[in-house]
Scaffold this motif. Structure first.
Motif, PDB file in Angstrom:
ATOM      1  N   TRP A  22      45.129  41.499  42.503  1.00 24.88           N
ATOM      2  CA  TRP A  22      44.618  42.857  42.304  1.00 24.88           C
ATOM      3  C   TRP A  22      43.694  43.261  43.440  1.00 24.88           C
ATOM      4  O   TRP A  22      43.649  44.431  43.832  1.00 24.88           O
ATOM      5  CB  TRP A  22      43.932  43.001  40.939  1.00 24.88           C
ATOM      6  CG  TRP A  22      42.586  42.352  40.782  1.00 24.88           C
ATOM      7  CD1 TRP A  22      42.301  41.203  40.127  1.00 24.88           C
ATOM      8  CD2 TRP A  22      41.327  42.834  41.295  1.00 24.88           C
ATOM      9  NE1 TRP A  22      40.956  40.912  40.191  1.00 24.88           N
ATOM     10  CE2 TRP A  22      40.323  41.907  40.906  1.00 24.88           C
ATOM     11  CE3 TRP A  22      40.937  43.939  42.039  1.00 24.88           C
ATOM     12  CZ2 TRP A  22      38.976  42.055  41.231  1.00 24.88           C
ATOM     13  CZ3 TRP A  22      39.598  44.090  42.371  1.00 24.88           C
ATOM     14  CH2 TRP A  22      38.644  43.157  41.974  1.00 24.88           C
ATOM     15  N   THR A  25      45.654  44.285  46.419  1.00 26.52           N
ATOM     16  CA  THR A  25      46.214  45.609  46.135  1.00 26.52           C
ATOM     17  C   THR A  25      45.143  46.682  46.290  1.00 26.52           C
ATOM     18  O   THR A  25      45.396  47.764  46.829  1.00 26.52           O
ATOM     19  CB  THR A  25      46.801  45.655  44.713  1.00 26.52           C
ATOM     20  OG1 THR A  25      47.758  44.599  44.564  1.00 26.52           O
ATOM     21  CG2 THR A  25      47.488  46.987  44.445  1.00 26.52           C
ATOM     22  N   ALA A  26      43.935  46.376  45.830  1.00 27.00           N
ATOM     23  CA  ALA A  26      42.817  47.314  45.967  1.00 27.00           C
ATOM     24  C   ALA A  26      42.511  47.588  47.436  1.00 27.00           C
ATOM     25  O   ALA A  26      42.203  48.723  47.825  1.00 27.00           O
ATOM     26  CB  ALA A  26      41.578  46.764  45.265  1.00 27.00           C
ATOM     27  N   LYS A  41      38.912  48.857  41.824  1.00 23.69           N
ATOM     28  CA  LYS A  41      38.398  47.662  41.138  1.00 23.69           C
ATOM     29  C   LYS A  41      37.906  48.001  39.735  1.00 23.69           C
ATOM     30  O   LYS A  41      38.182  47.274  38.767  1.00 23.69           O
ATOM     31  CB  LYS A  41      37.254  47.046  41.959  1.00 23.69           C
ATOM     32  CG  LYS A  41      36.589  45.849  41.298  1.00 23.69           C
ATOM     33  CD  LYS A  41      35.421  45.335  42.135  1.00 23.69           C
ATOM     34  CE  LYS A  41      34.733  44.162  41.448  1.00 23.69           C
ATOM     35  NZ  LYS A  41      33.578  43.658  42.247  1.00 23.69           N
ATOM     36  N   VAL A  44      40.872  48.661  37.381  1.00 23.75           N
ATOM     37  CA  VAL A  44      41.641  47.460  37.023  1.00 23.75           C
ATOM     38  C   VAL A  44      41.076  46.805  35.755  1.00 23.75           C
ATOM     39  O   VAL A  44      41.813  46.197  34.981  1.00 23.75           O
ATOM     40  CB  VAL A  44      41.635  46.451  38.204  1.00 23.75           C
ATOM     41  CG1 VAL A  44      42.109  45.075  37.759  1.00 23.75           C
ATOM     42  CG2 VAL A  44      42.533  46.960  39.323  1.00 23.75           C
ATOM     43  N   SER A  45      39.774  46.961  35.532  1.00 24.64           N
ATOM     44  CA  SER A  45      39.135  46.359  34.358  1.00 24.64           C
ATOM     45  C   SER A  45      38.723  47.404  33.316  1.00 24.64           C
ATOM     46  O   SER A  45      37.918  47.111  32.423  1.00 24.64           O
ATOM     47  CB  SER A  45      37.900  45.558  34.793  1.00 24.64           C
ATOM     48  OG  SER A  45      38.254  44.545  35.704  1.00 24.64           O
ATOM     49  N   ASN A  59      41.384  42.120  32.751  1.00 25.78           N
ATOM     50  CA  ASN A  59      41.798  43.021  33.837  1.00 25.78           C
ATOM     51  C   ASN A  59      43.312  43.098  33.885  1.00 25.78           C
ATOM     52  O   ASN A  59      44.004  42.398  33.148  1.00 25.78           O
ATOM     53  CB  ASN A  59      41.212  42.587  35.187  1.00 25.78           C
ATOM     54  CG  ASN A  59      41.673  41.209  35.605  1.00 25.78           C
ATOM     55  OD1 ASN A  59      42.864  40.917  35.657  1.00 25.78           O
ATOM     56  ND2 ASN A  59      40.724  40.336  35.922  1.00 25.78           N
ATOM     57  N   ALA A  60      43.826  43.948  34.761  1.00 24.98           N
ATOM     58  CA  ALA A  60      45.260  44.227  34.808  1.00 24.98           C
ATOM     59  C   ALA A  60      46.004  43.357  35.816  1.00 24.98           C
ATOM     60  O   ALA A  60      47.110  43.708  36.237  1.00 24.98           O
ATOM     61  CB  ALA A  60      45.485  45.704  35.124  1.00 24.98           C
ATOM     62  N   GLU A  61      45.415  42.222  36.191  1.00 19.96           N
ATOM     63  CA  GLU A  61      46.104  41.316  37.103  1.00 19.96           C
ATOM     64  C   GLU A  61      47.471  40.954  36.519  1.00 19.96           C
ATOM     65  O   GLU A  61      47.590  40.597  35.351  1.00 19.96           O
ATOM     66  CB  GLU A  61      45.288  40.045  37.316  1.00 19.96           C
ATOM     67  CG  GLU A  61      45.929  39.054  38.289  1.00 19.96           C
ATOM     68  CD  GLU A  61      45.854  39.538  39.730  1.00 19.96           C
ATOM     69  OE1 GLU A  61      46.644  40.439  40.095  1.00 19.96           O
ATOM     70  OE2 GLU A  61      45.000  39.024  40.478  1.00 19.96           O
ATOM     71  N   LEU A  64      50.066  45.248  37.918  1.00 25.67           N
ATOM     72  CA  LEU A  64      50.053  46.278  38.963  1.00 25.67           C
ATOM     73  C   LEU A  64      51.384  46.168  39.696  1.00 25.67           C
ATOM     74  O   LEU A  64      51.509  45.454  40.681  1.00 25.67           O
ATOM     75  CB  LEU A  64      48.872  46.071  39.906  1.00 25.67           C
ATOM     76  CG  LEU A  64      47.494  46.081  39.227  1.00 25.67           C
ATOM     77  CD1 LEU A  64      46.414  45.661  40.210  1.00 25.67           C
ATOM     78  CD2 LEU A  64      47.193  47.461  38.644  1.00 25.67           C
ATOM     79  N   VAL A  83      45.871  53.102  39.435  1.00 26.22           N
ATOM     80  CA  VAL A  83      46.120  51.933  38.588  1.00 26.22           C
ATOM     81  C   VAL A  83      47.056  52.309  37.442  1.00 26.22           C
ATOM     82  O   VAL A  83      48.003  51.570  37.131  1.00 26.22           O
ATOM     83  CB  VAL A  83      44.798  51.350  38.052  1.00 26.22           C
ATOM     84  CG1 VAL A  83      45.066  50.338  36.933  1.00 26.22           C
ATOM     85  CG2 VAL A  83      44.020  50.696  39.183  1.00 26.22           C
ATOM     86  N   SER A 177      50.727  39.867  40.947  1.00 26.77           N
ATOM     87  CA  SER A 177      51.648  40.770  40.258  1.00 26.77           C
ATOM     88  C   SER A 177      53.078  40.452  40.661  1.00 26.77           C
ATOM     89  O   SER A 177      53.445  40.617  41.832  1.00 26.77           O
ATOM     90  CB  SER A 177      51.319  42.234  40.590  1.00 26.77           C
ATOM     91  OG  SER A 177      50.176  42.659  39.899  1.00 26.77           O
TER      92      SER A 177
END
Length: 234
Positions: A22, A25-26, A41, A44-45, A59-61, A64, A83, A177
């Motif tokens: 993530w 990606t950020a 960031k 994502v959370s 988080n979205a790990e 994505l 996101v 991801s």
């Protein structure tokens, strides 16, 4: 006039390859100029987004989804918009991978974790299902799965939850991801008797059924490798 007033405006290309964390990606999102690292960031959370897309994690790990996006520049909540766009794309891919019959969030999360391991370990795309099968076999035997996320200093750290040399089974969350094909491989791993694999330095792996065979392969492909021609594809 209608075209000018109703079109989506200037589209900006945002490409994310498979296997990124993530935070990587950020960084790409920040470099695109469509949002800032801090905003991405935070999104994502974001508990609201995680609940909306039924992600049972902090988080979205892993969710994505890697894709090439054509996006208009968000006016507000830039990180959240980006996101959420990627989470929507993940849901589309998940529906394809599971043929429209999505499992429970908890079961899906386990599959995403496994798919992320497959993604990180695969240099030769034809090996995805084979590698997924190795992990499935090791999980069945309740042994460790992977240590992709670790540096050499982490390997002796028993408190690191991602240290699979110290902790059996899957890591607590996805390590990147995965793309659609790795998801499919995790859902439908190849049936075989392999328990080990070692990188050969050309993107492919040597698969072994016993520790003795694996140790011989490690000696051949790792300890005696040609450092001038050996390539890591992770």
């Amino acid at each position: 006039l209608e075209t000018l007033t109703t079109s989506s405006g200037i589209l900006h290309k945002f490409s994310v390859r498979e296997g990124l964390t993530w935070w990587a990606t950020a960084t790409k999102a920040d470099e695109s100029g469509l949002t800032e690292y801090a905003a991405f960031k935070q999104a994502v959370s974001d508990p609201e987004l995680l609940a909306k897309y039924k992600i049972p994690a902090k988080n979205a790990e892993g969710y994505l989804f890697p894709e090439t996006y054509l996006l208009t520049r968000p006016k507000n909540e830039t990180g959240k918009v980006m996101v959420e766009t990627m989470l929507k794309e993940f849901r589309k891919a998940a529906n394809k991978a599971w043929d429209g019959k999505l499992p429970s969030p908890a079961e899906m999360h386990k599959t995403v974790i496994l798919a992320s391991l497959v993604e990180k370990e695969t240099g030769d795309v034809t090996e995805r299902r084979t590698i997924a099968g190795v992990f499935a076999n090791r999980l069945e035997k309740a042994t460790c799965c992977n240590a992709t996320r670790l540096s050499s200093t982490h390997l002796t750290d028993k408190s690191n939850p991602y240290n699979s040399y110290q902790h059996r089974g899957l890591p607590p969350g996805p390590i990147c991801s995965p793309g659609l094909e790795s998801l499919k491989a995790a859902i439908n791993p190849e049936k075989h008797s392999y328990l080990y694999f070692v990188a050969k330095g050309d993107g492919s792996h040597y698969f072994s059924k016993s520790l003795k065979e694996h140790n011989a392969a490690v000696k051949k492909y790792q300890l005696r490798r040609n450092r001038e021609t050996y390539r890591s594809y992770n």
